[in-house]
Design a protein around this motif. Sequence first.
Motif, PDB file in Angstrom:
ATOM      1  N   ILE A  40     -47.649 -29.223 -41.911  1.00 60.20           N
ATOM      2  CA  ILE A  40     -49.074 -29.512 -42.104  1.00 60.20           C
ATOM      3  C   ILE A  40     -49.927 -28.406 -41.498  1.00 60.20           C
ATOM      4  O   ILE A  40     -50.905 -27.939 -42.104  1.00 60.20           O
ATOM      5  N   LYS A  41     -49.569 -27.957 -40.309  1.00 57.72           N
ATOM      6  CA  LYS A  41     -50.326 -26.889 -39.656  1.00 57.72           C
ATOM      7  C   LYS A  41     -50.310 -25.609 -40.488  1.00 57.72           C
ATOM      8  O   LYS A  41     -51.329 -24.913 -40.608  1.00 57.72           O
ATOM      9  N   ASN A  42     -49.181 -25.303 -41.085  1.00 58.62           N
ATOM     10  CA  ASN A  42     -49.052 -24.076 -41.870  1.00 58.62           C
ATOM     11  C   ASN A  42     -49.861 -24.109 -43.163  1.00 58.62           C
ATOM     12  O   ASN A  42     -50.110 -23.055 -43.753  1.00 58.62           O
ATOM     13  N   HIS A  43     -50.238 -25.308 -43.622  1.00 60.47           N
ATOM     14  CA  HIS A  43     -50.999 -25.424 -44.871  1.00 60.47           C
ATOM     15  C   HIS A  43     -52.446 -25.857 -44.637  1.00 60.47           C
ATOM     16  O   HIS A  43     -53.135 -26.262 -45.580  1.00 60.47           O
ATOM     17  N   GLN A  44     -52.926 -25.755 -43.393  1.00 57.57           N
ATOM     18  CA  GLN A  44     -54.266 -26.285 -43.085  1.00 57.57           C
ATOM     19  C   GLN A  44     -55.383 -25.467 -43.721  1.00 57.57           C
ATOM     20  O   GLN A  44     -56.445 -26.014 -44.060  1.00 57.57           O
ATOM     21  N   ASP A  45     -55.191 -24.159 -43.908  1.00 59.11           N
ATOM     22  CA  ASP A  45     -56.245 -23.293 -44.448  1.00 59.11           C
ATOM     23  C   ASP A  45     -56.035 -23.088 -45.947  1.00 59.11           C
ATOM     24  O   ASP A  45     -55.583 -22.031 -46.393  1.00 59.11           O
ATOM     25  N   TYR A  46     -56.352 -24.089 -46.719  1.00 66.96           N
ATOM     26  CA  TYR A  46     -56.200 -23.961 -48.173  1.00 66.96           C
ATOM     27  C   TYR A  46     -57.461 -23.325 -48.761  1.00 66.96           C
ATOM     28  O   TYR A  46     -58.581 -23.590 -48.333  1.00 66.96           O
ATOM     29  N   GLY A  51     -53.285 -24.574 -52.887  1.00 68.66           N
ATOM     30  CA  GLY A  51     -53.143 -24.760 -51.444  1.00 68.66           C
ATOM     31  C   GLY A  51     -53.526 -26.162 -51.022  1.00 68.66           C
ATOM     32  O   GLY A  51     -52.881 -26.758 -50.153  1.00 68.66           O
ATOM     33  N   ARG A  52     -54.573 -26.690 -51.653  1.00 71.12           N
ATOM     34  CA  ARG A  52     -54.995 -28.061 -51.351  1.00 71.12           C
ATOM     35  C   ARG A  52     -53.912 -29.053 -51.736  1.00 71.12           C
ATOM     36  O   ARG A  52     -53.623 -30.004 -51.009  1.00 71.12           O
ATOM     37  N   SER A  53     -53.300 -28.814 -52.878  1.00 65.05           N
ATOM     38  CA  SER A  53     -52.221 -29.692 -53.333  1.00 65.05           C
ATOM     39  C   SER A  53     -51.022 -29.639 -52.391  1.00 65.05           C
ATOM     40  O   SER A  53     -50.388 -30.667 -52.110  1.00 65.05           O
ATOM     41  N   GLU A  54     -50.719 -28.450 -51.861  1.00 65.14           N
ATOM     42  CA  GLU A  54     -49.600 -28.303 -50.935  1.00 65.14           C
ATOM     43  C   GLU A  54     -49.873 -29.038 -49.627  1.00 65.14           C
ATOM     44  O   GLU A  54     -48.978 -29.655 -49.038  1.00 65.14           O
ATOM     45  N   SER A 140     -63.219 -34.657 -47.187  1.00 69.31           N
ATOM     46  CA  SER A 140     -63.532 -35.397 -45.955  1.00 69.31           C
ATOM     47  C   SER A 140     -62.310 -36.150 -45.447  1.00 69.31           C
ATOM     48  O   SER A 140     -62.065 -36.206 -44.232  1.00 69.31           O
ATOM     49  N   LYS A 141     -61.542 -36.709 -46.356  1.00 69.77           N
ATOM     50  CA  LYS A 141     -60.315 -37.404 -45.961  1.00 69.77           C
ATOM     51  C   LYS A 141     -59.266 -36.420 -45.448  1.00 69.77           C
ATOM     52  O   LYS A 141     -58.494 -36.743 -44.543  1.00 69.77           O
ATOM     53  N   ILE A 142     -59.249 -35.234 -46.026  1.00 70.76           N
ATOM     54  CA  ILE A 142     -58.308 -34.211 -45.563  1.00 70.76           C
ATOM     55  C   ILE A 142     -58.621 -33.813 -44.124  1.00 70.76           C
ATOM     56  O   ILE A 142     -57.722 -33.698 -43.272  1.00 70.76           O
TER      57      ILE A 142
END
Length: 256
Positions: A40-46, A51-54, A140-142
């Motif tokens: 999760i940390k590795n994909h935080q900056d979409y 990237g958002r989907s990942e 917002s949920k993300i």
Amino acid sequence: MIMAKIRGFPQAIVKILLQILTVSYSGAYAYHTVNPIENIKNHQDYKDDKGRSELIKALAQFRHTKSEELSFVTKAATLSGAAVIGVFSWPTTERTIWAAKLLWHWSLFLSTFSLIGSAHQRLLRHLPSLEKDSQEFDDSKIQLALNLFLQPPLSVANLNTKLEPRRISGRMLWIWQCPMMLMNYSWVLFLVGYALHLLTPVFDPSLAEIPFTVAVVTVCGCALVVLNFAFCAGICQSRLAKGSSLNGSLSWALFT
């Protein structure tokens, strides 16, 4: 250089303490908690839909993995508590050494709070599900979901300053792994107490209701079973670590 080492000293202490604390369930700790949160940390900056989907996929995978762990923890903690209650019904426990009774009481306490502590995992409902459409999970949920794993973002006065990626929150890491830790140590204390109960003839022959030789041979047999379990667990974890893309990247964040 010296100041950097001094600042890094508390983090090194925390890392060592966590490694000692989780040694009896390190494989489950990595698989169910640390590795998914690292993902999760590795994909935080979409920056795009891919990237958002990942990121949403990583969040949903954590929810799925943690739900499986909680199901196992609930059953194992219930069994641990039932085992302790069953042991206290044995007539021989009335004459066992006090340390065994103490550990059994602690075991029952830990297994009970493992079940109670699982209530904190209701936070999982704020994460997306693998079965639902990811488009329903807006930004917002993300951000709310990321707050359940990462430290709060740093506030900077200069808007042109590039923000560094958020680090894993040690507090949230503790919360997510707490039910597994309590359940694990409830079983450890139960087994240690049982071993002390069997070794009552060694510590106090006047309280013994079984021969000394029988007690020693029984404990040796139990020790072989435990060693076999530790050997199998170590081999499995070693093989998984060699093939894991996250090998060597597990972070042990400070409690911030």
